[in-house]
Design an enzyme around this catalytic site. Structure first.
Site, PDB file in Angstrom:
ATOM      1  N   LEU A 109       0.851  -1.186   0.000  1.00 14.90           N
ATOM      2  CA  LEU A 109       0.000   0.000   0.000  1.00 14.90           C
ATOM      3  C   LEU A 109       0.882   1.230   0.000  1.00 14.90           C
ATOM      4  O   LEU A 109       1.979   1.220   0.569  1.00 14.90           O
ATOM      5  CB  LEU A 109      -0.882   0.028   1.255  1.00 14.90           C
ATOM      6  CG  LEU A 109      -2.059  -0.944   1.305  1.00 14.90           C
ATOM      7  CD1 LEU A 109      -2.628  -1.019   2.702  1.00 14.90           C
ATOM      8  CD2 LEU A 109      -3.144  -0.511   0.316  1.00 14.90           C
ATOM      9  N   GLU A 142     -10.725   1.013   7.128  1.00 19.23           N
ATOM     10  CA  GLU A 142     -10.651  -0.119   8.052  1.00 19.23           C
ATOM     11  C   GLU A 142      -9.280  -0.174   8.716  1.00 19.23           C
ATOM     12  O   GLU A 142      -8.342   0.508   8.268  1.00 19.23           O
ATOM     13  CB  GLU A 142     -10.942  -1.431   7.311  1.00 19.23           C
ATOM     14  CG  GLU A 142     -10.416  -1.446   5.909  1.00 19.23           C
ATOM     15  CD  GLU A 142     -10.826  -2.659   5.092  1.00 19.23           C
ATOM     16  OE1 GLU A 142      -9.931  -3.446   4.766  1.00 19.23           O
ATOM     17  OE2 GLU A 142     -12.029  -2.795   4.779  1.00 19.23           O
ATOM     18  N   LYS A 144      -5.553  -1.066   9.761  1.00 17.90           N
ATOM     19  CA  LYS A 144      -4.409  -1.695   9.109  1.00 17.90           C
ATOM     20  C   LYS A 144      -3.800  -2.624  10.160  1.00 17.90           C
ATOM     21  O   LYS A 144      -3.088  -2.183  11.060  1.00 17.90           O
ATOM     22  CB  LYS A 144      -3.398  -0.647   8.647  1.00 17.90           C
ATOM     23  CG  LYS A 144      -2.253  -1.246   7.856  1.00 17.90           C
ATOM     24  CD  LYS A 144      -1.454  -0.161   7.168  1.00 17.90           C
ATOM     25  CE  LYS A 144      -0.324  -0.683   6.302  1.00 17.90           C
ATOM     26  NZ  LYS A 144       0.362  -1.884   6.732  1.00 17.90           N
ATOM     27  N   CYS A 454      25.274  16.169  47.094  1.00 18.93           N
ATOM     28  CA  CYS A 454      24.000  16.679  46.623  1.00 18.93           C
ATOM     29  C   CYS A 454      24.179  17.487  45.333  1.00 18.93           C
ATOM     30  O   CYS A 454      24.939  18.451  45.308  1.00 18.93           O
ATOM     31  CB  CYS A 454      23.376  17.552  47.688  1.00 18.93           C
ATOM     32  SG  CYS A 454      21.822  18.243  47.124  1.00 18.93           S
TER      33      CYS A 454
END
Ligand code: IVH
Length: 726
Positions: A109, A142, A144, A454
């Protein structure tokens, strides 16, 4: 096949081609670019099909493929037989199965990615069919399905053959395996419709929940796991023992009547008017089609016949959002011209039918580079490593920061700074690093080092400690994180930006996820991702979005106040806001200018001056503005700014007698600034009467009414300016 150096070079070249940074100039030889594209496409095909380990997303592959196709259309003389555009995808497995020829070629497609592509497709269809531009054309849309393609042949109502797609002309004969799939009828009444021989096209799929169970069992048994349901499905089609196919829980969805003829070999297909009619027929005689209701409550039907392309677009976009709720994997939607006679007019290229197109969903995986790892300190001192990525588009958002959770996560995946990493934003929406692409390393990557001290304030000589059983490192008794956290809490608070729906707990979560690195990040929150956090949902994400959208339009004094500039309180923010047209005007202010505003003292002036002379802060504000936060003053804002929350807000006031401490004009301005409205006479609606010398009838009337507060000038001054500086 490819050395690591070659792989690195091909990968980098792919990225460059995707960004169009190479060979896009008019003077570049198309031959060279075509050769480059063929080389990278061949490499990615090898990674995908041979190694089963793709390095770029399908979307990126398609983009490269399309670049090549476009060049070849421009220069047809440069098309070579080895170009990837010249093959119909090949999934033949070699020797295990015998080969069979399809009754009609199984093509691919063409792809589309957005509304514009679909409109172009519609335009080309109308051209091919000789229809008017304005005429609406109906399409059947629809899912795929993302599984293993199959072709089934029925003769005389019996299933006689099942095959894989193979190279489009020849496929593997997997009849015995197909016969084990309960969704495939062994007998179907084609003869009722005059069909003697039919070839059906469809997809064998594994439901997502069944796939999870299969992998869980494999893990227990110490077997290798399937990467995704599609791999499990395509593998399942080709099992040597049909019993193993049967055990994999495959289901077949049939989406196309590829070929149909009567006993005399005449085509029957043309006697159908439309594609949806043929699908209804297949459903009627026992096939599972996109018409099947796969869930108890499926919000969207899986197929729809749309009257025009705009309906198609709306439906495709709705499915893009819905895809994760559907029980099977989809990678897009397929749009098919509904009328069979028009399909025939459009015809085929060697690669795809011209009457159909795939609408591909947004990619969920992408590769990018890990620039750095930063450490964030949470409110309780817990340290979270956050990956700083080269920004990459992923399923509709740009991702640049993702949480690396803890040290364990980094070590187990061996993530290094400088790595190319695969990032995914899948069903759970929160982006994460799947893995580093180790084969692309060139030795310059640096292992991530956890900070010993830290990270918020390195001068603090507090050694980090691992907190009990937790994987997190912690800054003992740390208040650094608290500071950062409080900056956000203050920014969103009632008197600042007043963002409803953004609680302290939410801020904490956003910090933990690595999504809050600056105030600007609050305005680029990915609400989809938030809705997936445990304890959140669509409703709370929607509330948060509404609160943030509203806050973007706040008057600028709120924004000024929300920036946590030391000593800059609500009142001073309003006073400064009233003097500027745009927040960034303050970049041009010198210290003296602040002093001209009554009630702005030197301390506040210095702090605001410093803030607006720090380029980081200016950049932050520009970023916020780009994200939609209002930085511009309006006349309405100006009035409202000074009024609302003023000490006399909502009161009506009147001056009488001759004022000795100020002129009538200044007095009235001060009253307005304090939020009062000026009354024209004494009535029961009047709240305050300020009396100067020689007050007369107005004072008398107010005294008689007994409801009016009577103030001296000194009292008025105290009430309006005596508020404490914040
Ligand atoms: S129609 C001539 N419909 O997508 C008709 N294909 O790139 C061409 N696929 O491997 C196919 N769902 O197996 C069609 N609803 C659907 C589909 C679908 C999945 C697959 C097909 C092929 C690929 C095309």
């Amino acid at each position: 096949m490819y050395t690591p150096e070659q792989q690195r070079a091909l990968f980098d070249q792919s990225k460059a081609l995707l960004q169009n940074t190479t060979g896009n100039s008019l003077f570049d030889a198309p031959e060279a670019k075509i050769a480059d594209l063929i080389a990278v496409l061949r490499f990615h095909e090898w990674r995908y099909y041979v190694q089963n380990d793709p390095m770029i997303s399908d979307f990126e592959y398609d983009q490269l493929f399309n670049q090549l196709k476009a060049l070849e259309v421009q220069h047809p003389n440069l098309v070579t037989p080895e170009s990837p555009t010249q093959r119909v995808g090949d999934d033949n497995s070699g020797s295990a199965f015998s080969q069979v020829a399809h009754l009609t070629p199984m093509l691919s497609l063409d792809n589309s990615y957005d509304a514009e592509d679909l409109r172009d497709f519609d335009t080309s269809i109308k051209k091919l069919c000789g229809l008017d531009k304005e005429e609406a054309v109906a399409y059947c849309v629809e899912p795929k399905y993302d599984g293993g393609t199959i072709a089934l042949v029925y003769e005389n109502d019996l299933l006689v053959r099942g095959a894989t797609r193979g190279d489009g002309a020849l496929g593997d004969d997997i009849t015995a395996n197909m016969r084990t799939l309960k969704s495939i009828p062994l007998r179907a009444e084609f003869s009722k419709f005059g069909i003697f021989r039919a070839e059906l096209r469809g997809e064998a799929l594994i439901r997502k929940d069944i796939f999870e169970k299969i992998n869980a069992r494999r893990q227990q048994d110490g077997e290798t796991l399937f990467a995704n349901p599609r791999n499990a499905a395509t593998g399942g089609l080709r099992m040597k023992d049909p019993k193993e196919t049967a055990a994999r829980g495959l289901e077949a969805f049939i989406y196309q009547l590829g070929f149909a003829e009567d006993r005399d070999g005449n085509p029957v297909q043309n006697s159908f008017e439309s594609h949806d009619e043929s699908i209804h027929l297949l459903e009627k005689i026992g096939f599972k089609t996109p018409l099947a209701n796969t869930e108890k409550e499926q919000h969207l039907p899986a197929t729809k016949t749309c009257a025009n392309i705009e309906e198609v677009i709306e439906y495709c976009l709705a499915w893009q959002e819905y895809r994760d709720e559907y029980p099977y994997e989809l990678d897009g939607m397929v749009v098919k011209l509904n009328r069979i006679d028009l399909q025939a007019k459009c015809g085929y290229t060697s690669h795809h039918p011209r009457w159909a197109i795939a609408f591909k969903f947004r990619a969920r995986q992408a590769t990018t580079r890990l620039r750095d790892v930063e450490f964030q300190v949470g409110k309780t001192g817990a340290i979270t490593p956050v990956a700083k990525l080269e920004p990459v588009a992923l399923a509709g958002v740009t991702v640049s920061n993702v949480s690396l959770h803890n040290e364990e996560f980094i070590r187990s995946k061996d993530i290094r700074i400088g790595d190319r990493v695969l990032v995914e934003r899948a069903g759970d929406v929160i982006p994460y690093i799947v893995k580093p692409l180790e084969e692309l390393r060139d030795g310059t990557e640096i292992p991530v080092e956890f900070p010993e001290y830290c990270p918020f304030d390195e001068t603090k000589t507090v050694k980090l400690a691992r907190a009990g059983e937790e994987a997190a490192w912690r800054c003992p008794n740390c208040t650094c994180g608290l500071q950062a956290y409080q900056k956000y809490v203050f920014h969103v608070s009632k008197h600042a930006m007043d963002i409803e729906g953004l609680s302290k707990a939410t801020i904490e979560r956003l910090i933990e996820m690595g999504w809050l690195n600056s105030l600007a990040d609050l305005y680029r929150i990915d609400y989809d991702a938030v809705s997936q956090l445990s304890g959140f949902g669509k409703r709370s994400a929607d509330n948060l979005k509404a609160g943030i959208e509203k806050a973007k339009k706040n008057p600028i004094h709120r924004l000024l106040h929300s920036l946590s500039v030391h000593h800059l309180g609500q009142k001073a923010s309003k006073l400064i806001a009233a003097e500027i047209g745009h927040v960034l005007d303050l970049c041009d202010w010198d210290l003296e200018k602040y002093q001209t505003i009554k009630d702005i003292g030197p301390v506040v002036a210095q702090k605001v001056f410093d803030f607006f002379h720090n380029p980081d802060n200016v950049a932050l504000l520009r970023e916020m503005e780009a994200l939609g936060v209002n930085l511009t003053q309006t006349d309405d804002d100006k009035k409202a700014d000074l009024n609302e929350d003023g000490p006399l807000f909502g009161k009506s006031i009147l001056f009488t007698g001759s004022l000795t401490q100020f002129t009538r004009e200044t007095a009235e301005a001060a009253a307005a600034a304090a939020g009062a409205t000026l009354a024209s006479g004494v009535s029961k609606h009047l709240n305050i009467l300020v009396v100067g010398e020689k007050a007369g009838s107005k004072l008398k009337k107010a005294q008689e009414l007994g409801t009016v507060e009577i103030w001296s000038e000194t009292e008025f001054l105290e009430k309006t300016t005596g508020g404490s500086e914040e």
